[in-house]
Design a protein around this motif. Structure first.
Motif, PDB file in Angstrom:
ATOM      1  N   ASN A  47      -4.724   3.929 -30.467  1.00 47.25           N
ATOM      2  CA  ASN A  47      -3.974   2.763 -30.964  1.00 47.25           C
ATOM      3  C   ASN A  47      -4.801   1.627 -31.548  1.00 47.25           C
ATOM      4  O   ASN A  47      -4.248   0.750 -32.189  1.00 47.25           O
ATOM      5  N   PHE A  48      -6.124   1.613 -31.348  1.00 47.23           N
ATOM      6  CA  PHE A  48      -6.856   0.475 -31.911  1.00 47.23           C
ATOM      7  C   PHE A  48      -6.903   0.610 -33.440  1.00 47.23           C
ATOM      8  O   PHE A  48      -6.805   1.713 -33.974  1.00 47.23           O
ATOM      9  N   SER A  49      -7.022  -0.532 -34.096  1.00 53.23           N
ATOM     10  CA  SER A  49      -6.926  -0.527 -35.550  1.00 53.23           C
ATOM     11  C   SER A  49      -8.303  -0.542 -36.213  1.00 53.23           C
ATOM     12  O   SER A  49      -9.198  -1.288 -35.795  1.00 53.23           O
ATOM     13  N   LEU A  50      -8.460   0.275 -37.237  1.00 51.60           N
ATOM     14  CA  LEU A  50      -9.700   0.269 -38.016  1.00 51.60           C
ATOM     15  C   LEU A  50      -9.686  -0.825 -39.085  1.00 51.60           C
ATOM     16  O   LEU A  50     -10.732  -1.211 -39.597  1.00 51.60           O
ATOM     17  N   ASP A  51      -8.475  -1.335 -39.398  1.00 48.40           N
ATOM     18  CA  ASP A  51      -8.337  -2.247 -40.545  1.00 48.40           C
ATOM     19  C   ASP A  51      -9.173  -3.513 -40.409  1.00 48.40           C
ATOM     20  O   ASP A  51      -9.798  -3.950 -41.364  1.00 48.40           O
ATOM     21  N   ASP A  52      -9.171  -4.092 -39.186  1.00 53.27           N
ATOM     22  CA  ASP A  52      -9.889  -5.360 -39.011  1.00 53.27           C
ATOM     23  C   ASP A  52     -11.138  -5.157 -38.150  1.00 53.27           C
ATOM     24  O   ASP A  52     -11.632  -6.077 -37.503  1.00 53.27           O
ATOM     25  N   HIS A  53     -11.658  -3.935 -38.132  1.00 51.10           N
ATOM     26  CA  HIS A  53     -12.807  -3.636 -37.268  1.00 51.10           C
ATOM     27  C   HIS A  53     -14.111  -3.769 -38.057  1.00 51.10           C
ATOM     28  O   HIS A  53     -14.217  -3.238 -39.155  1.00 51.10           O
ATOM     29  N   PRO A  54     -15.122  -4.474 -37.503  1.00 49.00           N
ATOM     30  CA  PRO A  54     -16.386  -4.628 -38.247  1.00 49.00           C
ATOM     31  C   PRO A  54     -17.246  -3.363 -38.233  1.00 49.00           C
ATOM     32  O   PRO A  54     -18.352  -3.367 -38.760  1.00 49.00           O
ATOM     33  N   MET A  55     -16.744  -2.274 -37.607  1.00 50.47           N
ATOM     34  CA  MET A  55     -17.438  -0.978 -37.552  1.00 50.47           C
ATOM     35  C   MET A  55     -18.783  -1.103 -36.819  1.00 50.47           C
ATOM     36  O   MET A  55     -19.769  -0.458 -37.175  1.00 50.47           O
ATOM     37  N   THR A  56     -18.780  -1.936 -35.780  1.00 47.70           N
ATOM     38  CA  THR A  56     -19.989  -2.126 -34.984  1.00 47.70           C
ATOM     39  C   THR A  56     -20.341  -0.857 -34.215  1.00 47.70           C
ATOM     40  O   THR A  56     -19.493  -0.278 -33.556  1.00 47.70           O
ATOM     41  N   LYS A  57     -21.624  -0.479 -34.337  1.00 49.01           N
ATOM     42  CA  LYS A  57     -22.106   0.660 -33.553  1.00 49.01           C
ATOM     43  C   LYS A  57     -22.650   0.135 -32.246  1.00 49.01           C
ATOM     44  O   LYS A  57     -23.057  -1.013 -32.136  1.00 49.01           O
ATOM     45  N   PHE A  58     -22.720   1.041 -31.267  1.00 46.89           N
ATOM     46  CA  PHE A  58     -23.318   0.588 -30.027  1.00 46.89           C
ATOM     47  C   PHE A  58     -24.805   0.849 -30.043  1.00 46.89           C
ATOM     48  O   PHE A  58     -25.261   1.950 -30.286  1.00 46.89           O
ATOM     49  N   SER A  59     -25.577  -0.196 -29.751  1.00 47.58           N
ATOM     50  CA  SER A  59     -27.010  -0.040 -29.635  1.00 47.58           C
ATOM     51  C   SER A  59     -27.538  -1.197 -28.817  1.00 47.58           C
ATOM     52  O   SER A  59     -27.140  -2.338 -29.011  1.00 47.58           O
ATOM     53  N   THR A  60     -28.439  -0.909 -27.871  1.00 51.58           N
ATOM     54  CA  THR A  60     -29.086  -2.012 -27.152  1.00 51.58           C
ATOM     55  C   THR A  60     -30.519  -2.138 -27.639  1.00 51.58           C
ATOM     56  O   THR A  60     -31.378  -2.646 -26.950  1.00 51.58           O
ATOM     57  N   ASP A  71     -22.593  -8.517 -34.550  1.00 54.14           N
ATOM     58  CA  ASP A  71     -23.164  -9.165 -33.367  1.00 54.14           C
ATOM     59  C   ASP A  71     -22.105 -10.004 -32.665  1.00 54.14           C
ATOM     60  O   ASP A  71     -22.005  -9.978 -31.441  1.00 54.14           O
ATOM     61  N   ALA A  72     -21.326 -10.756 -33.435  1.00 53.04           N
ATOM     62  CA  ALA A  72     -20.287 -11.598 -32.835  1.00 53.04           C
ATOM     63  C   ALA A  72     -19.229 -10.722 -32.152  1.00 53.04           C
ATOM     64  O   ALA A  72     -18.776 -11.040 -31.050  1.00 53.04           O
ATOM     65  N   TYR A  73     -18.871  -9.626 -32.781  1.00 50.94           N
ATOM     66  CA  TYR A  73     -17.883  -8.698 -32.195  1.00 50.94           C
ATOM     67  C   TYR A  73     -18.361  -8.222 -30.825  1.00 50.94           C
ATOM     68  O   TYR A  73     -17.587  -8.153 -29.873  1.00 50.94           O
ATOM     69  N   LYS A  80     -12.733  -9.313 -23.560  1.00 52.07           N
ATOM     70  CA  LYS A  80     -11.825  -8.617 -24.480  1.00 52.07           C
ATOM     71  C   LYS A  80     -11.979  -7.099 -24.334  1.00 52.07           C
ATOM     72  O   LYS A  80     -12.890  -6.630 -23.661  1.00 52.07           O
ATOM     73  N   VAL A  81     -11.067  -6.381 -24.992  1.00 52.72           N
ATOM     74  CA  VAL A  81     -11.211  -4.926 -25.074  1.00 52.72           C
ATOM     75  C   VAL A  81     -11.592  -4.591 -26.513  1.00 52.72           C
ATOM     76  O   VAL A  81     -10.799  -4.783 -27.437  1.00 52.72           O
ATOM     77  N   ARG A  82     -12.838  -4.152 -26.691  1.00 55.44           N
ATOM     78  CA  ARG A  82     -13.341  -3.877 -28.036  1.00 55.44           C
ATOM     79  C   ARG A  82     -13.969  -2.490 -28.100  1.00 55.44           C
ATOM     80  O   ARG A  82     -14.312  -1.908 -27.081  1.00 55.44           O
TER      81      ARG A  82
END
Ligand code: AKG
Ligand code: FE2
Length: 307
Positions: A47-60, A71-73, A80-82
């Motif tokens: 159900n999450f939307s791709l339309d307003d997603h910054p396409m952030t990858k996970f990396s530490t 970075d802000a996301y 939040k749930v992101r």
């Protein structure tokens, strides 16, 4: 004062945790509960939307300073749930190579308040009793996430210590990690450098960098205490590369407790099976939570883990 009926760790379990820095607790969740959590996870992924997603990858890996929206996301996700993508979910032109529900590496970091089913297994009397037996005075829950480690593209987690990311002075972090599917050598189970929590100091810290509005993340040297008060540790003369890792293969429903100083990791998942898990951390609110940590408390403070 009423005492809780729920038991914490047994003396044997506590002794194993203190010696090895981790503890496997099979059947901590019933198979029905596991099913419900997987169902809720699937519905979040669908159900999450791709339309307003910054396409952030996970990396530490720290920050190259180029992606302030991403970075802000990430930095604002503490309450939040992101949704954060697998690094390998994109082709060279930046297009997703998988359907979105098979492309997400993790969902975080406030499921322990915003998802009723995850809240109920997190802020439970049983977990409060476990925290009490580990010596927490004011146990607080933070940084909850589902890690998907997707089939074929599931990212590796390099060796690290959790107190690098959630630093208190002195270190107090403990991870609660629940297998929602069987975790095996094939699909990238955890492995542990047993006993390293007694040898390995917290030498670096993962923090917010940059000025307001342009914040990113990076690593700095730790100048504070390196071990919890209860485990003074070695003189710091340890070599990470000399550590021997023990596989933590577990069945769905198992709870794994992870000491904030233990070196642990997981390999890439190139198998056809996903490895969904749920994890959150507990820190002691009685100690100072560092204001440079990537994750800062929501206005109401970190969630109390009290029975
Ligand atoms: O699930 C994994 O592969 C890594 C998780 C981890 O490092 C943690 O929960 O502290
Ligand atoms: Fe970890």
């Amino acid at each position: 004062m009423a005492t809780s009926q729920v038991e914490g760790l047994t003396p044997e379990q506590l002794a194993f945790f203190n010696e090895n820095g981790y503890l496997l607790i099979p059947d901590a969740l019933s198979q029905d509960t596991v099913k419900q959590l997987l169902k809720d996870t699937d519905s979040m992924l669908d159900n999450f939307s791709l339309d307003d997603h910054p396409m952030t990858k996970f990396s530490t890996g720290g920050d190259d300073g180029k992606d302030h929206v991403g970075d802000a996301y990430f930095l604002e996700s503490g309450d939040k749930v992101r949704y954060f993508f697998e690094e390998d979910a994109f082709d060279t032109s930046g297009k997703l190579t998988k359907p979105k529900n098979r492309a997400i590496n993790k969902i975080g970091h406030y499921l322990h308040e915003l998802s009723p089913s995850f809240r109920s297994i997190s802020l439970s009397d049983r977990n409060a009793a476990i925290a009490r037996s580990l010596g927490f005075q004011d146990p607080r829950v933070l940084q909850s996430m589902v890690i998907c480690k997707q089939p074929e593209i599931g990212g590796a987690v390099p060796p690290h210590q959790d107190s690098t990311f959630l630093y208190t002075d002195p270190p107090t972090a403990v991870g609660y990690w629940y297998a929602l599917e069987d975790a095996t050598a094939e699909n990238g189970c955890l492995s542990f450098a047993a006993g390293s929590q007694r040898r390995a100091p917290i030498r670096k810290r993962f923090v917010r960098t940059g000025k307001k509005g342009e914040e990113g993340t990076g690593f700095i040297d730790n100048e504070g205490p390196q071990f919890p008060q209860s485990h003074p540790g070695s003189n710091g003369d340890t070599k990470e590369e000399d550590e021997v890792y023990t596989m933590g293969e577990v069945k769905a429903g198992t709870l794994v407790l992870i000491h904030g100083n233990i070196l642990h990791k997981s390999e890439k998942n190139v198998s056809g099976k996903s490895r969904f898990i749920y994890t959150f951390h507990v820190i002691d609110g009685a100690e100072k939570y560092d204001e440079r940590n990537w994750l800062q408390p929501p206005t109401q403070g970190f969630s109390k883990l009290y029975s």
